[in-house]
Write a protein that holds these residues in place. Sequence first.
Motif, mmCIF file in Angstrom:
data_model
loop_
_atom_site.group_PDB
_atom_site.id
_atom_site.type_symbol
_atom_site.label_atom_id
_atom_site.label_comp_id
_atom_site.label_asym_id
_atom_site.label_seq_id
_atom_site.Cartn_x
_atom_site.Cartn_y
_atom_site.Cartn_z
ATOM 1 N N LEU A 86 0.844 -1.359 0.403
ATOM 2 C CA LEU A 86 0.190 -0.250 -0.120
ATOM 3 C C LEU A 86 0.459 1.500 0.488
ATOM 4 O O LEU A 86 1.953 1.323 0.747
ATOM 5 N N ASP A 87 0.543 2.217 -1.116
ATOM 6 C CA ASP A 87 1.574 3.641 -0.789
ATOM 7 C C ASP A 87 1.220 4.444 0.241
ATOM 8 O O ASP A 87 0.429 5.210 -0.385
ATOM 9 N N ILE A 88 1.097 4.016 1.298
ATOM 10 C CA ILE A 88 1.054 4.865 2.765
ATOM 11 C C ILE A 88 2.373 4.521 3.530
ATOM 12 O O ILE A 88 3.006 3.512 3.072
ATOM 13 N N GLU A 89 2.902 4.907 4.485
ATOM 14 C CA GLU A 89 3.413 5.258 5.144
ATOM 15 C C GLU A 89 3.237 5.176 7.098
ATOM 16 O O GLU A 89 2.260 6.112 7.430
ATOM 17 N N ALA A 90 3.350 4.311 7.014
ATOM 18 C CA ALA A 90 3.207 4.301 9.051
ATOM 19 C C ALA A 90 3.729 5.092 9.848
ATOM 20 O O ALA A 90 5.020 4.704 9.843
ATOM 21 N N THR A 91 3.441 6.551 10.306
ATOM 22 C CA THR A 91 4.438 6.527 11.378
ATOM 23 C C THR A 91 4.495 7.746 12.046
ATOM 24 O O THR A 91 3.098 8.062 11.893
ATOM 25 N N GLU A 92 5.104 8.314 12.937
ATOM 26 C CA GLU A 92 4.498 8.789 14.510
ATOM 27 C C GLU A 92 3.915 10.037 14.042
ATOM 28 O O GLU A 92 3.021 10.623 14.448
ATOM 29 N N GLY A 93 4.517 10.455 12.910
ATOM 30 C CA GLY A 93 3.712 12.479 12.553
ATOM 31 C C GLY A 93 2.963 11.853 11.527
ATOM 32 O O GLY A 93 2.337 12.845 11.083
ATOM 33 N N TRP A 94 1.637 10.769 11.749
ATOM 34 C CA TRP A 94 0.962 10.200 10.447
ATOM 35 C C TRP A 94 0.150 11.540 10.332
ATOM 36 O O TRP A 94 -0.791 11.947 9.686
ATOM 37 N N GLN A 95 -0.429 12.765 11.849
ATOM 38 C CA GLN A 95 -1.777 13.624 10.723
ATOM 39 C C GLN A 95 -1.169 14.739 10.175
ATOM 40 O O GLN A 95 -1.081 15.591 9.473
ATOM 41 N N GLN A 96 0.719 14.739 10.312
ATOM 42 C CA GLN A 96 0.996 15.861 9.231
ATOM 43 C C GLN A 96 1.380 15.301 7.907
ATOM 44 O O GLN A 96 1.461 16.136 6.920
ATOM 45 N N THR A 97 1.733 13.852 7.975
ATOM 46 C CA THR A 97 2.524 13.165 6.956
ATOM 47 C C THR A 97 0.662 12.538 5.661
ATOM 48 O O THR A 97 1.319 12.278 4.927
ATOM 49 N N ASP A 98 -0.035 12.718 5.981
ATOM 50 C CA ASP A 98 -1.149 11.916 6.032
ATOM 51 C C ASP A 98 -0.327 10.142 5.816
ATOM 52 O O ASP A 98 -1.535 9.555 4.853
ATOM 53 N N GLY A 99 -0.198 10.352 6.377
ATOM 54 C CA GLY A 99 0.185 8.738 6.311
ATOM 55 C C GLY A 99 -0.958 7.589 7.899
ATOM 56 O O GLY A 99 -2.314 8.272 7.895
ATOM 57 N N ILE A 100 -0.247 6.951 8.472
ATOM 58 C CA ILE A 100 -1.002 5.777 9.360
ATOM 59 C C ILE A 100 -0.464 5.855 10.930
ATOM 60 O O ILE A 100 0.234 5.628 10.892
ATOM 61 N N PRO A 101 -1.150 6.121 11.955
ATOM 62 C CA PRO A 101 -0.318 5.912 13.125
ATOM 63 C C PRO A 101 0.072 4.596 13.316
ATOM 64 O O PRO A 101 0.013 3.516 12.331
ATOM 65 N N LEU A 102 1.334 4.772 13.769
ATOM 66 C CA LEU A 102 2.137 3.584 14.694
ATOM 67 C C LEU A 102 0.600 2.735 15.873
ATOM 68 O O LEU A 102 0.294 3.648 16.351
ATOM 69 N N PRO A 103 1.031 1.144 15.403
ATOM 70 C CA PRO A 103 0.063 0.061 16.353
ATOM 71 C C PRO A 103 0.141 1.348 18.029
ATOM 72 O O PRO A 103 -0.780 1.204 18.374
ATOM 73 N N ALA A 104 1.325 1.400 18.819
ATOM 74 C CA ALA A 104 1.527 2.264 19.708
ATOM 75 C C ALA A 104 0.382 2.971 20.052
ATOM 76 O O ALA A 104 -0.096 3.901 20.831
#
Length: 217
Positions: A86-104
């Motif tokens: 999937l062309d998306i990034e799981a990242t801590e800054g998900w809200q700023q980068t339009d990504g998705i949250p890390l599991p934690a």
Amino acid sequence: MAFIENWLTAIRTRTVAFLAIVLAIAVTAVSCSGGAPTASAPAGIDPSLVAEYIHTVLAADRTAYTKHVVSRAKMLEGKEKPDGVLDIEATEGWQQTDGIPLPAQMFRLGSEIANESGFFTYNLISEWYINDNHAPKGEFEETALATMTETGEAVKDYQEIGGQQYYSAMYPDIAVVESCATCHNTHPVHLERYPDKIFEVGDVMGGVVINIPMDNA
Ligand code: HEC
């Protein structure tokens, strides 16, 4: 006239029936929502078993999210994932980068909603926390974390907070894969706060704490 009277009676009957339904729904909603934040566990069910049930669901949801969502993302915190589709990034800054949250983070977002229900609270905490919301609070959490980190076993006990009795259970959160350790070890907050703490696979990294309010009787 008879027509109008019949008509009025019909309306009145319908209104009463409608009000009865509204009232029934309202009563159900109040009794199901748990009401006050001190709603306590009903007598007769072992709180230790309740904690096991809750923990099973929390652990399952976190694993399912990691396995079926995060692992399918092409990037994890700036690093390419070869098996990502999937062309998306799981990242801590998900809200700023339009990504998705890390599991934690997903876990914390869920706990923030559930903790408002008033039934019970849960949280992911650690001695070596990145997010300040994950610092141990109170004597039980501090002692239990230390014991659990050493033994790797869950810790369960009663504790009192503000005159309310709780049954609290803490389950170890273990570095099951290499990426748990590497991501934390290289996180800027971790490096700044705990430069000497290097996680390895198998280490207890923190714990999931569940607090169930009890009847004070
Ligand atoms: C890609 C980076 C990354 C990976 C992989 C990762 N974590 Fe984390 N972890 C974080 C971040 C960032 C936080 C803080 C999240 C927040 O803001 O709530 C966190 C929070 C935590 C916490 C709560 C304490 C704290 O540091 O705030 C624990 C415990 C934890 N992680 C354990 C694990 C375990 C166990 C694994 C592997 C199954 C894992 N982590 C994998 C980045 C990661």
